[in-house]
Design a protein around this motif. Structure first.
Motif, short mmCIF file in Angstrom:
data_model
loop_
_atom_site.label_atom_id
_atom_site.label_comp_id
_atom_site.label_asym_id
_atom_site.label_seq_id
_atom_site.Cartn_x
_atom_site.Cartn_y
_atom_site.Cartn_z
N ALA B 89 -0.70 0.13 13.29
CA ALA B 89 0.23 -0.75 12.65
C ALA B 89 -0.67 -1.30 11.37
O ALA B 89 -1.81 -0.94 11.56
CB ALA B 89 0.49 -2.15 13.38
N GLY B 90 -0.08 -1.83 10.47
CA GLY B 90 -0.96 -2.10 9.32
C GLY B 90 -0.31 -3.25 8.51
O GLY B 90 0.98 -3.37 8.66
N THR B 91 -0.75 -4.02 7.78
CA THR B 91 -0.54 -5.08 6.93
C THR B 91 -1.31 -4.86 5.70
O THR B 91 -2.47 -4.64 5.69
CB THR B 91 -0.60 -6.39 7.32
N PHE B 92 -0.56 -4.93 4.78
CA PHE B 92 -1.11 -4.55 2.99
C PHE B 92 -1.14 -5.78 2.08
O PHE B 92 0.00 -6.35 2.04
CB PHE B 92 -0.52 -3.34 2.82
N THR B 93 -1.73 -5.59 0.99
CA THR B 93 -1.68 -6.57 -0.03
C THR B 93 -0.41 -6.52 -0.68
O THR B 93 0.36 -5.51 -0.69
CB THR B 93 -2.98 -6.34 -0.97
N SER B 94 0.10 -7.68 -1.13
CA SER B 94 1.40 -7.64 -2.07
C SER B 94 0.94 -7.69 -3.64
O SER B 94 1.87 -7.74 -4.30
CB SER B 94 2.20 -8.85 -1.60
N ASN B 95 -0.26 -7.62 -3.52
CA ASN B 95 -0.65 -7.30 -5.03
C ASN B 95 0.21 -6.16 -5.99
O ASN B 95 0.59 -5.22 -5.19
CB ASN B 95 -2.04 -7.11 -5.46
N LYS B 96 0.84 -6.24 -7.09
CA LYS B 96 1.54 -5.27 -7.68
C LYS B 96 0.90 -4.00 -8.04
O LYS B 96 1.17 -3.00 -8.09
CB LYS B 96 2.23 -5.82 -9.02
N PHE B 97 -0.57 -4.26 -8.25
CA PHE B 97 -1.35 -3.20 -8.52
C PHE B 97 -2.06 -2.46 -7.38
O PHE B 97 -3.42 -2.66 -7.04
CB PHE B 97 -2.32 -3.35 -9.39
N GLN B 98 -1.36 -2.19 -6.40
CA GLN B 98 -1.85 -1.69 -4.96
C GLN B 98 -2.67 -0.58 -5.31
O GLN B 98 -2.32 0.40 -5.89
CB GLN B 98 -0.81 -1.29 -4.11
#
Lengths: 500, 500
Positions: B89-98
């Motif tokens: 499972a994973g959670t990731f940044t919501s920054n537009k510049f992933q």
């Protein structure tokens, strides 16, 4: 993550330039930003007076001994009086914990509605009168009443309310005003010979606005509306807790402590609209530390006392969009230009500031989107540290753009990382230098570090971010400009060094 | 405005206590926060290996001379391998510049859907592989493919995709990875004798996560699910650019670099749900500098290799809400507790941090409102400076609460200034001290400055804000806890002192 773009040693030439610039910055801000005031450019029909009411002393720590204070007392109470009831407009902080004077002034303007008038503005520094409950509100009422009772009843629009005297306060939160001293201070200020209209008196008023500000902020300008030669004076203050925020566009919204006094003849609703427009693209586009104050207030007064001249179409009565649309445009433009000038002074005098940074975001879907991205970049601690270090760190700039809370738009637009350009453009003070393109269409560019170091060694740094996302066909290629300062150790000293 | 609450000199006793506390803080963070790892508490069925691939050297400034580097090379490439395909499972940044690895891992998980599996996680520090375009994405693919080809095809769920190997990167933005060295590094790591499972190998892996971190962050824990004795190891890193943000609750959302590896038998969708819940109240509730990174990633692997014991109900196969709701609750609780423990380590090692500050906001209308207010307080530069100065400055705390971007709630609730309590409560390390009530029902309280100075001299500072605004009848008396550090001159040095 580290989030530093790679950086190599600059060459000796660039280092020398940098040293020169730093030497320039050792000239005090007061010496650079306090300008002589032209007596003729002061607005007609206003008198001002300033005193030391002991507010700062009253709330300061008690001295360890009974020895006399080491510094001369600083002015902390000041009054502006208009010879006739003036049109008045205001914008106020949207912080939920509005200070007593903010609540009072908001109510006063709302109660009077489109015919709101003001006779006087009372300002104190040293105590914000915030989080002081009903007692604090009553203090404001008592002070405003004291000012008002010095006016002959007949000149107050026949009204029995206190609503034509407004007050602004700035300083320590959670402490009550020293009422008896302030009432005595007002009695002193209202004496005929104390109220004056000359450059020194206006500059002293600007000094009384100051808290952690290092210089008084006063500017004047003149412009013609038809045959009327109009003058305007503006005073503001800032330093810390500076990041005005709007809540409801179109309503009364947020900003910091400032006052515009003009002798232009402008109707109250027109003045309010022009002020909101001016604030939107000036004070609401600056940040020192990202903190929005409980006391932010901008007031504008227009008393119509500007003299007629021999040239230009005669103007009788107050101008409004309905009667004089072209003159309103001129006035709106002048007010906005002055608001931007005054907002810049706040940024230049931000706590610990050594840099003046302009962030321009172009070609977003809407102004609000461009504003949100520019605000995010301007508030980022990492960007502000990079500017302090004169580091062309576009990685941090991009990162801050990427997490901006961008409002949704219609038609739908979203930031496309593969279209973004980031450029450091030469400020007017370095117009001989070339722009430094760090990112084009989302691709990092080779940067001449010597040239970058030279450009960033200037006090003024201009960052351009082109999102290339606007739709020209649909007329949506919005642009927003924001101004911020760098983050320095001096900021930490001013706000955190209680221990030492 | 100044926005300082009045403060008087503390007495000599308090100053002595303060000096003592500061002396304690001179012991390095590594000595205080690196704990011995119990070999038995390491999860079964995982091997790890770490090397120095020269990533940090490759992107560092060239040395001024050809002299040997003054410091030993630091590990920058590390690999975790599961003996069997693990739920992931994973959670990731919501920054537009992933960054490229974020885009890659997100796609890999989404492509596999509810049956997502992972065999390995590859992590590098020194280079974020962010804003590197299609080339950077292909680099991630090449590295992941290199890892994957070392696994026999039969063990990869029969899939031909690379999606069961995930990658995380951290470091400099805008620079490409040194691919050849990294491919050689992977070949080294995949040799049988290099991959190990012992405390030293895990600690070395944690070291390879580090950038500006001052100590490796590794913790383990054990818990029982039915008859299975489960172990979990967690590693994370932070230091700067730390302020995770959620965009769409329920979806894949933001946070920083961390990895949880457990031998518990948990189905993939259950693991994802538990991870999102854990992240929501841990990593998404911390701030170092308010900047959300382009690379934030948390991964969780569960490979089901936990041994059976003689006690407890037998557990065969993977647990899910449908099959083992009670065991899922236990697992969710353990994962969240560990996530909070790991998030705290990030705050304690924040760039320049000398204080660990907990902000608890109680009795808002909704959790989101409480979270927004706690986040605003925790991000305020003025509050963070006050905490650095050990100053019980409730004025700044209140101010930051007042400008929080609080989402509207249903039923409508809004912050009532006349109901707010602000209290500095003793942290567990100072449980002998009394709470300091600075504000009750919006009214400032007389504060014993000696006691306040003593309480705030501790490294840990706990701030409670009770809004008294929740509706108990409607079950809406939401509470959110946030953790932040202070703002120090050291932070400016780390991020802005390029010039000197």
């Amino acid at each position: 993550m580290i989030a530093r773009v790679a950086r190599w040693s600059a060459d000796p030439m660039a280092l020398m330039v940098s040293a020169q610039k730093r030497m320039q910055s050792t000239i005090s801000k007061a010496d650079r930003f306090v300008v002589p005031v032209d007596r003729d450019a002061l607005p007609r029909g206003y008198l001002v007076a300033t005193t030391f009411a002991g507010i700062k002393k009253a709330i300061s720590p008690a001295p360890a001994t009974d020895a006399a204070p080491q510094h001369a007392p600083k002015p902390d109470l000041t009054l502006l009086v208009s010879s006739v009831p003036a049109s008045v407009a205001g914008t106020f902080t949207s912080n939920k914990f509005q200070a007593a004077p903010v609540v009072h002034a908001t109510k006063a303007l709302q109660a009077q509605g489109p015919h709101a008038r003001a006779r006087a503005v009372l300002v104190n520094s040293g105590c914000a009168n915030a989080v002081t409950g009903q007692g604090g509100y009553k203090d404001t009422e008592a002070l405003v009443t004291e000012v008002r009772k010095h006016f002959p009843a007949g000149k107050n629009n026949g009204s029995e309310t206190c609503s034509d005297v407004l007050m602004m306060s700035t300083g320590v939160i959670g402490v009550r005003l020293p009422l008896p001293q302030m009432l005595r201070g007002i009695q002193h200020l209202m004496r005929g010979q104390v109220l004056q209209s000359n450059p020194d008196a206006w500059l002293e008023m600007a000094r009384a606005f100051m808290t952690t500000d290092t210089f008084p902020k006063l500017r004047t300008r003149q412009f013609k509306l038809g045959n009327r030669l109009c003058s305007m004076a503006a005073i503001d203050k800032g330093a810390g807790m500076i990041h005005p925020h709007m809540t409801s566009p179109g309503g009364l919204h947020a900003t910091l402590l400032g006052m515009f006094a003009t002798d232009a003849p402008v109707a109250t609703p027109t003045l309010q609209r022009c002020l909101e427009e001016a604030v939107r693209e000036s004070f609401n586009c600056i940040s020192v530390d990202g903190d929005m104050s409980t006391n932010d207030t901008i007031l504008a007064l227009a008393n119509g006392q500007a003299p007629a001249t021999d040239s230009g179409a005669p103007v009788d009565g107050e101008i409004s969009e309905a009667t004089h649309p072209e003159l309103v445009s001129i006035f709106a433009r002048e007010l906005k230009a002055m608001a931007i000038e005054m907002a810049h002074l706040i940024v230049r005098d931000g706590e610990g500031a050594e840099k003046f940074v302009q962030v321009c975001v172009k070609n977003a879907g809407t102004y609000e989107q461009a504003h949100a991205i520019a605000s995010s970049i301007s508030t980022s601690a990492l960007v502000k540290c990079a500017m302090h270090g004169e580091d062309a760190n576009w990685g941090r700039i991009l990162c801050a753009a990427g997490y901006a809370a961008v409002p949704a738009s219609s038609p739908e637009w979203s930031l496309d990382p593969t279209k973004v350009n980031v450029t450091f453009v030469p400020p007017p003070s370095a117009s001989n230098l070339s722009p430094i393109h760090t990112l084009k269409n989302g691709v990092p560019q080779p940067v001449d570090e010597t040239k970058a170091a030279e450009l960033l060694s200037h006090e003024d740094i201009y960052i351009d971010m082109d999102l290339q996302g606007g739709s020209w066909e649909k007329g949506a290629c919005a642009e927003a400009v924001f101004w911020t300062c760098d983050f320095s150790k001096e900021y930490i000293s001013i706000n955190g060094d209680y221990r030492t």
